[in-house]
Design an enzyme around this catalytic site. Structure first.
Site: not given
Ligand code: PGA
Length: 251
Positions: A9, A11, A95, A97, A164, A170, A209
Site C-alpha cells: 500500500n 499510500k 483503510h 486512514e 490492521e 506506521g 509495521s
Molecule cells: P505500515 O502500513 O506497514 O506502514 O504500518 C500498513 C497499512 O497502513 O496498510
C-alpha cells in the site's frame, strides 16, 4: 492452504520516478503458480503506467479506495470502473486512514466494496481497533461490528480482508503473534458463521509495521493469509524480502 497474498500500500507516495520500484518488484517475483500473489496498490495517478509496466509479470496493480457510485458529480473521487479500466485488479476499501480522515463508515465501506466487485475488482476490506479500544478490552467487539457492517451484501469469494490494528500502522509497533492469532481466528470464525464453508477460504491479511525482520514470524501464523504492507512496500528490496518469506512457506 490458501495461496498467500503479499500486498503493498503505497499510500500518498510515488511519482513517475518510482515506477522503477514497480519494475524491480515485478522482476523479482517467482514465476511458479504456487508462489504467493503479489500486489502493489499505487496512487491513482500512477495506476495505468504501473499496470502497463507490470503486464506480463506476476505483479498485480491495485487502487487505494474507490467511490461507491460508478460515475457522477463527485469532484476528486475515482470510481471502481475507472480503476479497472486503468489496469487495477484490486482496490483497498475502508483503510483506517480513510475511515478516520474521510469519515468513511462501515456502510460506506460496504458500498465501495460492492462497487468494486461490480466493476470486476477484488476489494481488500480493512478492519482494526484503536489503542484505546484494545486497552479497554473492546478489540473483538469492535472487529465484529466492523465486519458486520462492512461485508453487507458481499459474497464470500469476492473479497479479501485485512486486519490492521491502528496502533501498529506506521508506528513500528507490531502486534504480537498471540494478538494476531487471536483476532485472525476470531475473523475466521465470524466468516464461517456468516458464509458457511466458503468462509474458510476468504483471505485474511495482517497489516501494521510488517517488515523483512518480522515477516517470517508473522506470515506462518494460523489464518494469516498474507500481508498488507505500507512503509516497507516502498522499497523493492524490502517488499521482495517479505514476499520471499511468504514464498518460503509455500514450498
Ligand atoms: P505500515 O502500513 O506497514 O506502514 O504500518 C500498513 C497499512 O497502513 O496498510
Amino acid at each position: 492452504m490458501n495461496r498467500k497474498l503479499i500486498a503493498g500500500n503505497w499510500k500518498m507516495n510515488g511519482l513517475r520516478v518510482d515506477l522503477q520500484t514497480v519494475r524491480e518488484i515485478a522482476a523479482g517475483l517467482a514465476a511458479s503458480t504456487a508462489a504467493p500473489e503479489a500486489l502493489l496498490c499505487v496512487p491513482a495517478t500512477l495506476l495505468a503506467e504501473a499496470a502497463r509496466q507490470a503486464s506480463g509479470t506476476a505483479l498485480c496493480i491495485g487502487g487505494q479506495t474507490c467511490h461507491s457510485q460508478e460515475k457522477g458529480a463527485y469532484t476528486g473521487d475515482v470510481s471502481a470502473p475507472m480503476l479497472k479500466e486503468a489496469g487495477a485488479g484490486f482496490v483497498i476499501t475502508g483503510h483506517s486512514e480513510r475511515r478516520t480522515g474521510h469519515g468513511e463508515t462501515d456502510e460506506i465501506v460496504a458500498a465501495q466494496a460492492r462497487a468494486a466487485v461490480n466493476a470486476g475488482l477484488t476489494p481488500i476490506i480493512c478492519v482494526g481497533e484503536t489503542l484505546d479500544e484494545r486497552t479497554s478490552g473492546a478489540t473483538l467487539k469492535v472487529i465484529e461490528g466492523q465486519l458486520t457492517g462492512s461485508l453487507d451484501g458481499l459474497e464470500p469469494n469476492s473479497f479479501v480482508l485485512a486486519y490492521e490494528p491502528l496502533w501498529a500502522i506506521g508506528t513500528g509497533k507490531v502486534a504480537t503473534p498471540a494478538q494476531i492469532a487471536e483476532v485472525h481466528a476470531f475473523i475466521r470464525q465470524f466468516l464461517e458463521q456468516r458464509f458457511g464453508k466458503p468462509g474458510q477460504t476468504v483471505k485474511i491479511l495482517y497489516g501494521g509495521s510488517l517488515n523483512p525482520g518480522n515477516a517470517a514470524e508473522i506470515l506462518p501464523i494460523s489464518n494469516v493469509d498474507g500481508g498488507l504492507i505500507g512503509g516497507a512496500s516502498l522499497k523493492a528490496g524490502d517488499f521482495l524480502a517479505i514476499y520471499n518469506a511468504a514464498a518460503a512457506l509455500t514450498v
